[in-house]
Design a protein around this motif. Sequence first.
Motif, PDB file in Angstrom:
ATOM      1  N   ALA A 101     -35.070   9.418 -30.120  1.00 15.01           N
ATOM      2  CA  ALA A 101     -33.638   9.454 -30.415  1.00 15.01           C
ATOM      3  C   ALA A 101     -33.269  10.699 -31.204  1.00 15.01           C
ATOM      4  O   ALA A 101     -32.240  11.342 -30.953  1.00 15.01           O
ATOM      5  N   GLU A 102     -34.126  11.073 -32.162  1.00 15.72           N
ATOM      6  CA  GLU A 102     -33.835  12.262 -32.961  1.00 15.72           C
ATOM      7  C   GLU A 102     -33.933  13.537 -32.129  1.00 15.72           C
ATOM      8  O   GLU A 102     -33.128  14.460 -32.273  1.00 15.72           O
ATOM      9  N   MET A 103     -34.930  13.599 -31.228  1.00 15.19           N
ATOM     10  CA  MET A 103     -35.041  14.769 -30.360  1.00 15.19           C
ATOM     11  C   MET A 103     -33.869  14.841 -29.383  1.00 15.19           C
ATOM     12  O   MET A 103     -33.353  15.923 -29.092  1.00 15.19           O
ATOM     13  N   GLU A 104     -33.440  13.695 -28.870  1.00 15.84           N
ATOM     14  CA  GLU A 104     -32.247  13.675 -28.016  1.00 15.84           C
ATOM     15  C   GLU A 104     -31.051  14.241 -28.764  1.00 15.84           C
ATOM     16  O   GLU A 104     -30.290  15.063 -28.227  1.00 15.84           O
ATOM     17  N   ARG A 105     -30.858  13.777 -29.994  1.00 11.05           N
ATOM     18  CA  ARG A 105     -29.712  14.220 -30.778  1.00 11.05           C
ATOM     19  C   ARG A 105     -29.740  15.732 -30.982  1.00 11.05           C
ATOM     20  O   ARG A 105     -28.717  16.419 -30.814  1.00 11.05           O
ATOM     21  N   ARG A 106     -30.910  16.256 -31.305  1.00  6.30           N
ATOM     22  CA  ARG A 106     -31.011  17.680 -31.601  1.00  6.30           C
ATOM     23  C   ARG A 106     -30.892  18.535 -30.337  1.00  6.30           C
ATOM     24  O   ARG A 106     -30.283  19.602 -30.367  1.00  6.30           O
ATOM     25  N   LEU A 107     -31.448  18.057 -29.235  1.00  3.73           N
ATOM     26  CA  LEU A 107     -31.328  18.805 -27.991  1.00  3.73           C
ATOM     27  C   LEU A 107     -29.886  18.777 -27.481  1.00  3.73           C
ATOM     28  O   LEU A 107     -29.364  19.789 -27.002  1.00  3.73           O
ATOM     29  N   THR A 108     -29.229  17.628 -27.601  1.00  4.73           N
ATOM     30  CA  THR A 108     -27.825  17.531 -27.194  1.00  4.73           C
ATOM     31  C   THR A 108     -26.957  18.448 -28.048  1.00  4.73           C
ATOM     32  O   THR A 108     -26.050  19.122 -27.542  1.00  4.73           O
ATOM     33  N   ALA A 109     -27.244  18.512 -29.352  1.00  5.73           N
ATOM     34  CA  ALA A 109     -26.498  19.404 -30.241  1.00  5.73           C
ATOM     35  C   ALA A 109     -26.692  20.858 -29.856  1.00  5.73           C
ATOM     36  O   ALA A 109     -25.821  21.701 -30.121  1.00  5.73           O
ATOM     37  N   ASP A 110     -27.818  21.161 -29.206  1.00  2.34           N
ATOM     38  CA  ASP A 110     -28.096  22.529 -28.754  1.00  2.34           C
ATOM     39  C   ASP A 110     -27.426  22.835 -27.419  1.00  2.34           C
ATOM     40  O   ASP A 110     -27.543  23.952 -26.920  1.00  2.34           O
ATOM     41  N   GLY A 111     -26.791  21.826 -26.800  1.00  2.83           N
ATOM     42  CA  GLY A 111     -26.012  22.071 -25.591  1.00  2.83           C
ATOM     43  C   GLY A 111     -26.502  21.423 -24.322  1.00  2.83           C
ATOM     44  O   GLY A 111     -25.902  21.608 -23.253  1.00  2.83           O
ATOM     45  N   ALA A 112     -27.591  20.651 -24.364  1.00  2.00           N
ATOM     46  CA  ALA A 112     -28.118  20.035 -23.138  1.00  2.00           C
ATOM     47  C   ALA A 112     -27.218  18.904 -22.661  1.00  2.00           C
ATOM     48  O   ALA A 112     -26.681  18.133 -23.465  1.00  2.00           O
ATOM     49  N   LYS A 113     -27.080  18.797 -21.341  1.00  2.00           N
ATOM     50  CA  LYS A 113     -26.314  17.724 -20.716  1.00  2.00           C
ATOM     51  C   LYS A 113     -27.205  16.770 -19.927  1.00  2.00           C
ATOM     52  O   LYS A 113     -26.761  15.703 -19.501  1.00  2.00           O
ATOM     53  N   ARG A 114     -28.449  17.157 -19.720  1.00  8.80           N
ATOM     54  CA  ARG A 114     -29.424  16.302 -19.029  1.00  8.80           C
ATOM     55  C   ARG A 114     -30.756  16.465 -19.753  1.00  8.80           C
ATOM     56  O   ARG A 114     -31.158  17.581 -20.075  1.00  8.80           O
ATOM     57  N   ILE A 115     -31.423  15.336 -19.989  1.00  4.93           N
ATOM     58  CA  ILE A 115     -32.636  15.345 -20.808  1.00  4.93           C
ATOM     59  C   ILE A 115     -33.778  14.726 -20.024  1.00  4.93           C
ATOM     60  O   ILE A 115     -33.625  13.687 -19.379  1.00  4.93           O
ATOM     61  N   SER A 313     -48.668  10.738 -14.207  1.00  8.91           N
ATOM     62  CA  SER A 313     -47.563  10.788 -15.164  1.00  8.91           C
ATOM     63  C   SER A 313     -46.268  10.355 -14.499  1.00  8.91           C
ATOM     64  O   SER A 313     -46.147  10.347 -13.269  1.00  8.91           O
ATOM     65  N   ILE A 314     -45.313   9.985 -15.337  1.00  6.88           N
ATOM     66  CA  ILE A 314     -43.976   9.614 -14.872  1.00  6.88           C
ATOM     67  C   ILE A 314     -42.971  10.493 -15.593  1.00  6.88           C
ATOM     68  O   ILE A 314     -43.004  10.610 -16.823  1.00  6.88           O
ATOM     69  N   ASN A 315     -42.097  11.111 -14.848  1.00  8.97           N
ATOM     70  CA  ASN A 315     -41.004  11.898 -15.417  1.00  8.97           C
ATOM     71  C   ASN A 315     -39.743  11.047 -15.425  1.00  8.97           C
ATOM     72  O   ASN A 315     -39.412  10.378 -14.434  1.00  8.97           O
ATOM     73  N   PHE A 316     -39.025  11.089 -16.532  1.00  7.90           N
ATOM     74  CA  PHE A 316     -37.787  10.342 -16.692  1.00  7.90           C
ATOM     75  C   PHE A 316     -36.633  11.301 -16.958  1.00  7.90           C
ATOM     76  O   PHE A 316     -36.818  12.376 -17.530  1.00  7.90           O
ATOM     77  N   LEU A 317     -35.423  10.880 -16.572  1.00 11.26           N
ATOM     78  CA  LEU A 317     -34.224  11.677 -16.817  1.00 11.26           C
ATOM     79  C   LEU A 317     -33.134  10.815 -17.438  1.00 11.26           C
ATOM     80  O   LEU A 317     -33.083   9.592 -17.229  1.00 11.26           O
ATOM     81  N   LYS A 318     -32.269  11.485 -18.167  1.00  8.08           N
ATOM     82  CA  LYS A 318     -31.110  10.812 -18.783  1.00  8.08           C
ATOM     83  C   LYS A 318     -29.973  11.802 -18.869  1.00  8.08           C
ATOM     84  O   LYS A 318     -30.170  12.947 -19.315  1.00  8.08           O
ATOM     85  N   ASP A 319     -28.807  11.417 -18.418  1.00  9.15           N
ATOM     86  CA  ASP A 319     -27.627  12.268 -18.531  1.00  9.15           C
ATOM     87  C   ASP A 319     -26.891  11.964 -19.840  1.00  9.15           C
ATOM     88  O   ASP A 319     -26.751  10.791 -20.228  1.00  9.15           O
ATOM     89  N   VAL A 320     -26.466  13.021 -20.506  1.00 13.44           N
ATOM     90  CA  VAL A 320     -25.756  12.858 -21.757  1.00 13.44           C
ATOM     91  C   VAL A 320     -24.327  12.427 -21.458  1.00 13.44           C
ATOM     92  O   VAL A 320     -23.630  13.097 -20.681  1.00 13.44           O
ATOM     93  N   PRO A 321     -23.847  11.321 -22.047  1.00 12.63           N
ATOM     94  CA  PRO A 321     -22.468  10.896 -21.775  1.00 12.63           C
ATOM     95  C   PRO A 321     -21.468  11.948 -22.200  1.00 12.63           C
ATOM     96  O   PRO A 321     -21.658  12.651 -23.208  1.00 12.63           O
ATOM     97  N   ALA A 322     -20.415  12.080 -21.404  1.00 13.66           N
ATOM     98  CA  ALA A 322     -19.359  13.031 -21.733  1.00 13.66           C
ATOM     99  C   ALA A 322     -18.646  12.596 -23.006  1.00 13.66           C
ATOM    100  O   ALA A 322     -18.360  11.408 -23.177  1.00 13.66           O
ATOM    101  N   SER A 323     -18.391  13.523 -23.901  1.00 12.98           N
ATOM    102  CA  SER A 323     -17.707  13.197 -25.142  1.00 12.98           C
ATOM    103  C   SER A 323     -16.221  13.080 -24.902  1.00 12.98           C
ATOM    104  O   SER A 323     -15.661  13.672 -23.981  1.00 12.98           O
ATOM    105  N   GLY A 324     -15.583  12.328 -25.745  1.00 15.48           N
ATOM    106  CA  GLY A 324     -14.136  12.177 -25.663  1.00 15.48           C
ATOM    107  C   GLY A 324     -13.725  11.153 -24.660  1.00 15.48           C
ATOM    108  O   GLY A 324     -12.553  10.960 -24.431  1.00 15.48           O
TER     109      GLY A 324
END
Length: 324
Positions: A101-115, A313-324
């Motif tokens: 969760a913390e890495m998601e938060r920091r990567l999203t703050a850096d501008g990522a839209k897909r994780i 291995s398994i790769n997973f993806l998550k899209d960052v919800p649009a703000s607002g």
Amino acid sequence: MGDLQFREATLDDATFSADVQTAVFPARPTDPVIERYWWEQPDDTFVSRRWIVQRDGHDIGVAGFDHPAWAPARLQVPHGDIYGDLLPDQRDRASLQTLLAEMERRLTADGAKRIAARANEDDEVRIDAIVGRGFREDRRGRRWVLDLGENRDRIERMTRQSRERMRDEGIAFVTLDRERDPEKYRKVWRMNEDAAQDVPTTLPIVEGSFEDTMRWLRSPGMHEDRFWIARENDEVVGVSVLEYPPVRGIVGTAWTATARRVRGRGIARALKCETLMQAIALGVDRVRTGNDGANDPILHINASMGYRESVGSINFLKDVPASG
């Protein structure tokens, strides 16, 4: 962040990072010399951030993210990878979820839209933590191990056949240190980048710079006298190289690729044969490799050489919800 704290990692933490990864995945040890090398290398293509995870003032894990440099803009959807793990006696679903969760938060703050995130297919604790954060499975990766003693006769026979075929095809093999073409490094770079675009993937592969390729070639596990190239006339049409960890780990395929126009002629198989024959001569007992689960041509080559599947291995993806 629950009871976890995150401090900025320094170069001196690279060995601890390798030790954590090795403790969690002892079947796939991480070499501390190679780890430190990549920590200290600036990269033209990717931005990397790393932290040491602490609990009660004690270092218990590592965490970080990577993403392609946003400028100049090269991606329709800015994306990045999060990673990290905790020492086995500190590792549970809740703690891993806090880390993610913390890495998601920091990567999203850096501008990522897909994780993106990754787990071994037998790591139920990590898979539960990732899925619990809302990630969906994207792709599977397959890993293989080859016992060189058990399969020596097969590899020697295959090598003889491949060498004969390559002579008929007009393909010459040489190690990179013996190649006299002054443009050899740039030719390897261009062929690698073109071939990489054909690797099965969901997230787009961002082209690396020539300087990135040179940093890769100079890493501690790489040796130019063990880097095999295939030439047709003056062109580099294929490469294959094994990485040899200097401290700990299993010798493994760092990269095998051929130019699009020569595929189907057995060049990739012949190159891999040369790397394996060389490994046998150097006293290596086994080698590993890994591929995307949809890369059928290389999977067929691996099976024909006697590689046995290991934990994938398994790769997973998550899209960052649009703000607002």
